[in-house]
Design a protein around this motif. Sequence first.
Motif, PDB file in Angstrom:
ATOM      1  N   CYS A 462       0.843  -1.201   0.000  1.00 36.29           N
ATOM      2  CA  CYS A 462       0.000   0.000   0.000  1.00 36.29           C
ATOM      3  C   CYS A 462       0.879   1.253   0.000  1.00 36.29           C
ATOM      4  CB  CYS A 462      -0.917   0.007   1.223  1.00 36.29           C
ATOM      5  SG  CYS A 462      -1.908   1.514   1.362  1.00 36.29           S
ATOM      6  N   GLY A 498       3.446  -2.771   4.326  1.00 37.26           N
ATOM      7  CA  GLY A 498       2.333  -1.883   4.628  1.00 37.26           C
ATOM      8  C   GLY A 498       1.946  -1.976   6.089  1.00 37.26           C
ATOM      9  N   CYS A 504      -6.429   0.809   2.636  1.00 36.44           N
ATOM     10  CA  CYS A 504      -6.199  -0.598   2.254  1.00 36.44           C
ATOM     11  C   CYS A 504      -6.937  -1.561   3.171  1.00 36.44           C
ATOM     12  CB  CYS A 504      -4.707  -0.912   2.238  1.00 36.44           C
ATOM     13  SG  CYS A 504      -3.877  -0.763   3.843  1.00 36.44           S
ATOM     14  N   TYR A 510      -2.438  -2.737  -1.589  1.00 39.45           N
ATOM     15  CA  TYR A 510      -3.403  -1.954  -2.374  1.00 39.45           C
ATOM     16  C   TYR A 510      -3.175  -2.260  -3.855  1.00 39.45           C
ATOM     17  CZ  TYR A 510      -6.331   2.043  -3.680  1.00 39.45           C
ATOM     18  OH  TYR A 510      -7.340   2.836  -4.183  1.00 39.45           O
TER      19      TYR A 510
END
Length: 574
Positions: A462, A498, A504, A510
């Motif tokens: 993400c 992330g 997300c 993501y």
Amino acid sequence: MPELFRERLSKLLIDSKLLSQVNLDKALAIQKKRGGNLGKILIEEGFITQKNLMIILSREFSIPPINLSKYKIDPSVIKLIPEHFARHYVLVPVSKIGRRLTIATSDPLNIFAIDDIKTLTNHDADIVVATESDIKDAIETYYKSGDKQNELSKIIEEGVDEEKELELVKEDEIDMAKALEDSKEASIVKVVDLVLAEAIKKRASDIHIEPEENSLRIRYRIDGKLHETFSLPKKNQNAALARLKIMSRLDITESRLPQDGRFKIKHEQKEIDFRVSILPVTYGAKVVLRALDKSNLSVGLDKLGFLQAPLAIFNKALEKPYGMILVTGPTGSGKSTTLYSILNKLNVPETSIITVEDPVEYQLEGITQVQINPDIGLTFANGLRSLLRQSPDVIMIGEIRDFETADIAIKASLTGVLALSTLHTNDASSALTRLIDMGVEPFLIASSLVLVVAQRLCRRVCPYCKEPINISESVLKRIGVDLKRLSKEKKGPVFYKGKGCNRCDKTGYYGRMGTLETLIIDDKIRDMTMARATSDEIKDYAVKHGMRTLRDNALEKFTTGMTTLEEVLRITSD
């Protein structure tokens, strides 16, 4: 903040070398001028981090810290604190045991908030400390999902009269006239529309609507993983199913056999196709809707996340006027999207393109597409025979499943047609031995195949919450990372993970991207195919002569910060 604590906090931060005296003086001057919490001012000015402040507060007051990004809160606990209260005091309920409610806050000195919680909930409050950003993310995540569930409940309650509720009976005794009537109710229409709109908003590729004994569970597949979202009352099950059948133009009276259909909706100036599959199960019928967004196909091969080296090999093979190109991989590895992107690239007025598919997922302008229908004898093999009489330049077969289809496709590619298809194998070299196992003559395979591509989809880190992480050299060496090359090319931290944020859905990922293994069929591999060499022998030769495996490609994405080590191991575990 009390004067005494302000002095203690300042001393602790300076003693632990987390804050300089100069920056402390600046923060105190700002506090004197405009007031406010010293800790918050220090964070806003960038003098300390939220995490460091949380650690100091935890040590000073012996309050346990909590990482909310890795903690799942029960929705029933969230309901104990109203959203406006949680936002005002920047806190979130975490758990409940008996009459004790655990609250996560970044300001454990706020005695007014603690007193208000006791009055509001009639529970005693236990405090844990968390970063302010984690608390705000948790508020967005849990109250937002609760809002959707409440919105569904409200729509249903407003639109359904208690006296007219659909009475559930055995599947073969369902009053279809009643279900049809209820499916037209404004409440059911709104509920189905909300489920679809929320799926599109969350970037879901599939919607799973699953009947259970006492409810109708709805899950979204996002970036390849299923996430539970909300549920509908059991009483609305048949009406919701009938609504989806009507939208898909299916027979609402049929409840014993599987059905397939499709429909199209417009959402925010974008047309989305949904492919619908209905399967009779124990408590009703499970519905899976696959969202097909045509805009994903117009981006081209170079936008699917492939690395430059395998992509260049792919593009070079597509320049050939005839031959066969195979894309292999398990279900859900992005093979169809890759093939459709290739067709878009080749789709020019001077080229005749015909496809044989089961089912036709995306309907593309300028391309002739044939839908397989085994019930009337229109199989892949029969459809392929017929389309070859149409004088195509490019053909695409959705999947090679048997000898007859493989044989016709390969022979067609030898007569001046570029043939594209998919095959279910774990890697590129296994495709050659799989075709031989199907009964295709080795000399035909050697003469026709131009390129075999193995593909997987891995999740992207993400971009909104990624943070650098350290991984030991022993781990990197064990999984095959070239440490010498890495040390020459990179400086500083290059590995990311992330943290998990609202965008997300706390996953840390993501979107997805493709990773390829490209096997060029050269003269030596043709000879090995003729000699019926094993897939391992072919792979060993290809690797020695420059082929980068799926693991190699995935590792490069990892070392360049595009994905995580966990994803590399997940998609290349074999």
